[in-house]
Design a protein around this motif. Sequence first.
Motif, mmCIF file in Angstrom:
data_model
loop_
_atom_site.group_PDB
_atom_site.id
_atom_site.type_symbol
_atom_site.label_atom_id
_atom_site.label_comp_id
_atom_site.label_asym_id
_atom_site.label_seq_id
_atom_site.Cartn_x
_atom_site.Cartn_y
_atom_site.Cartn_z
ATOM 1 N N ARG A 129 0.841 -1.189 0.000
ATOM 2 C CA ARG A 129 0.000 0.000 0.000
ATOM 3 C C ARG A 129 0.882 1.247 0.000
ATOM 4 O O ARG A 129 2.053 1.206 0.374
ATOM 5 N N VAL A 130 0.296 2.367 -0.407
ATOM 6 C CA VAL A 130 0.974 3.653 -0.296
ATOM 7 C C VAL A 130 0.889 4.123 1.153
ATOM 8 O O VAL A 130 -0.195 4.147 1.738
ATOM 9 N N LEU A 131 2.041 4.475 1.736
ATOM 10 C CA LEU A 131 2.090 5.006 3.107
ATOM 11 C C LEU A 131 2.044 6.527 3.010
ATOM 12 O O LEU A 131 3.061 7.202 3.141
ATOM 13 N N TRP A 132 0.861 7.045 2.777
ATOM 14 C CA TRP A 132 0.711 8.472 2.478
ATOM 15 C C TRP A 132 0.720 9.299 3.746
ATOM 16 O O TRP A 132 0.100 8.965 4.761
ATOM 17 N N THR A 133 1.447 10.397 3.702
ATOM 18 C CA THR A 133 1.397 11.432 4.725
ATOM 19 C C THR A 133 1.341 12.768 3.996
ATOM 20 O O THR A 133 1.583 12.830 2.776
ATOM 21 N N PRO A 134 1.040 13.867 4.678
ATOM 22 C CA PRO A 134 1.073 15.163 3.988
ATOM 23 C C PRO A 134 2.412 15.463 3.311
ATOM 24 O O PRO A 134 2.453 16.209 2.332
ATOM 25 N N ALA A 135 3.505 14.866 3.811
ATOM 26 C CA ALA A 135 4.811 15.087 3.182
ATOM 27 C C ALA A 135 4.874 14.502 1.782
ATOM 28 O O ALA A 135 5.785 14.832 1.007
ATOM 29 N N THR A 136 3.947 13.593 1.412
ATOM 30 C CA THR A 136 3.869 13.104 0.043
ATOM 31 C C THR A 136 3.413 14.213 -0.891
ATOM 32 O O THR A 136 3.830 14.290 -2.051
ATOM 33 N N LEU A 137 2.548 15.080 -0.381
ATOM 34 C CA LEU A 137 2.056 16.211 -1.167
ATOM 35 C C LEU A 137 3.107 17.304 -1.278
ATOM 36 O O LEU A 137 3.306 17.884 -2.350
ATOM 37 N N TYR A 138 3.788 17.591 -0.159
ATOM 38 C CA TYR A 138 4.878 18.569 -0.163
ATOM 39 C C TYR A 138 5.862 18.193 0.941
ATOM 40 O O TYR A 138 5.443 17.954 2.083
ATOM 41 N N PRO A 139 7.159 18.104 0.644
ATOM 42 C CA PRO A 139 8.140 17.645 1.640
ATOM 43 C C PRO A 139 8.088 18.475 2.919
ATOM 44 O O PRO A 139 8.091 19.705 2.886
ATOM 45 N N GLY A 140 8.030 17.777 4.059
ATOM 46 C CA GLY A 140 8.035 18.446 5.349
ATOM 47 C C GLY A 140 6.668 18.832 5.866
ATOM 48 O O GLY A 140 6.535 19.216 7.027
ATOM 49 N N LEU A 141 5.627 18.750 5.023
ATOM 50 C CA LEU A 141 4.281 19.112 5.450
ATOM 51 C C LEU A 141 3.811 18.131 6.523
ATOM 52 O O LEU A 141 3.916 16.917 6.364
ATOM 53 N N LYS A 142 3.278 18.662 7.624
ATOM 54 C CA LYS A 142 2.865 17.818 8.747
ATOM 55 C C LYS A 142 1.357 17.590 8.794
ATOM 56 O O LYS A 142 0.900 16.525 9.207
ATOM 57 N N GLY A 143 0.569 18.613 8.424
ATOM 58 C CA GLY A 143 -0.883 18.510 8.514
ATOM 59 C C GLY A 143 -1.530 19.097 7.277
ATOM 60 O O GLY A 143 -0.918 19.172 6.208
ATOM 61 N N ARG A 144 -2.760 19.508 7.426
ATOM 62 C CA ARG A 144 -3.467 20.100 6.288
ATOM 63 C C ARG A 144 -2.836 21.441 5.927
ATOM 64 O O ARG A 144 -2.652 22.306 6.785
ATOM 65 N N GLY A 145 -2.506 21.617 4.667
ATOM 66 C CA GLY A 145 -1.855 22.841 4.222
ATOM 67 C C GLY A 145 -2.835 23.836 3.637
ATOM 68 O O GLY A 145 -3.785 23.467 2.935
ATOM 69 N N GLU A 146 -2.626 25.103 3.948
ATOM 70 C CA GLU A 146 -3.370 26.201 3.331
ATOM 71 C C GLU A 146 -2.394 26.957 2.440
ATOM 72 O O GLU A 146 -1.383 27.487 2.911
ATOM 73 N N TRP A 147 -2.693 26.999 1.130
ATOM 74 C CA TRP A 147 -1.768 27.544 0.143
ATOM 75 C C TRP A 147 -2.330 28.828 -0.455
ATOM 76 O O TRP A 147 -3.526 28.924 -0.728
ATOM 77 N N LYS A 148 -1.442 29.800 -0.690
ATOM 78 C CA LYS A 148 -1.889 31.001 -1.395
ATOM 79 C C LYS A 148 -0.698 31.725 -2.006
ATOM 80 O O LYS A 148 0.461 31.513 -1.617
ATOM 81 N N LEU A 149 -0.995 32.581 -2.972
ATOM 82 C CA LEU A 149 0.002 33.460 -3.574
ATOM 83 C C LEU A 149 -0.102 34.827 -2.914
ATOM 84 O O LEU A 149 -1.197 35.357 -2.746
#
Length: 512
Positions: A129-149
């Motif tokens: 199985r994939v061992l997914w964590t937020p760091a899979t989405l972006y390195p070092g990410l720990k929880g839910r990320g809020e992104w903006k420019l």
Amino acid sequence: MRSRSVAVLAVLVAVALGGGIVAAWGLRGGGGPGTPEKVAAGFFAAWRKGSLDRMRDLVADPPGDFADQYRALSRGLTVSSIIVEPRPVVRSGPRAAHADFTVTRSLVGHGDWSFRAVLRLGLVDGRWRVLWTPATLYPGLKGRGEWKLSQVRLPAVTLVARDGKALPDTGILAPYLTDLVDGLTPEGYDEEAWVIELRDNGGPPQRVKVLDHKPGKKIRTTLDRHLQADAEKALDGAPGAASIVAVRPSTGEILAVADGLGGLGAFVGLYPPGSTFKVVTAGALIADGAGPGTPADCPASVVTAQRTIHNDDGHELGRTTLSGAFAASCNTTFARLGVEGLGAGKLAASARRFGFGAGFSPGVQMAEGSFPDPGGGAELAEASIGQGRVQATPLLMASVAAAVADGSWRPPRLVPATLVREGGGAVPAPRPIPGAAALRSMMRAVVTGGTAAGAGLPGGTAGKTGTAEYQNDGSSHAWFIGYRGDLAFSVFVQAGGSGPKVAAPLAAEFLR
């Protein structure tokens, strides 16, 4: 599309609607059914089709907001298209594997943003199985990320490596460079620039990428590009969130920071140091007149100050020496000697010599570590083995190893001493470490015949393992600190378990 030696996944993202994805697919699937190669291929194929639900189905224990986290990034940054370049699956054991991949996202009106990430896989209940964590989405990410420019005004400087060449402005080093630029506060500012900002799990905004920004005045850092690459590569094999920090003992210069802990975790994250703190306790004992050959007892358990202390796995040596107890990491020895031999005052003095509570050089955030006065009793017993209220950062523990190697503790810094002085700061004088030669012989014994003997560390390495409990259920962080020549380092794996089995082999990979 450019031809590449690796398979390329091209995805066109309907950002505004967060809806369907239309793309061309060129991934060569490897392996058969039930293999990590097949699962990785399926995960990327589902991404191609825009099937976040199918991606989720391949994940072991996915979070409830799995799909929302991907949509939040695309919508927050107005992503128009994505190119993902998977690399071959690498098996790191019978139950673990990983596949590196590079993601390039096109942001409407702001060009491309690329970074490298890792898809981790594991054997769970007999299935890969994939061992997914937020760091899979972006390195070092720990929880839910809020992104903006966001638009900001930036100092007119560009940070470069110690050799004058460019440093990457994306990836796990980026938050440190951004924080350093902000801390230097040079004269003059460029025009406003667009940046990618991230709030990790509701925390403060972090600047992870500067867009459309012309390079300014170059400032050399102390970072070594090759060591940085080596540290990041070694970190790929970590079983979870981890960091590797490298320091030059003779100067205090920070040579590499590979941080998968998130944000500035290697510099400001405080964790119990566990048995790596025995370097500090042993330093206090030696300063008080003991030596490597001083007789010592290492029973499986001991009661001191009404606190029962156990050795890991119940091991015991019986009658031995201080060096022998150090190499075997005897909790019972050091807890008893801390309480019945040293006392709180002498242990605290040693902690100060090794940088606990010391101010660091300006320019970047660095936590000072924490050694609250244990007074006496059970708390002193725990403090003597790096538990209780004792806390340290990975950077601080790298500087502890550097102090033994050099014979003096030096405040770690990311910029040349001349720049510190030009900014009105001061570079504190080195703090001598009494008995450093004796500590060096004891740290060598850890590698040649002690707890790190089976880690595959190269010749000339000296160090100390640490398994630091942080919950009452026995959960532990894994540590290894050490040095080889004029290179000192710390390896920290959050919730990694055993220092000898997890952190020390990562150190060996880094040094190789």
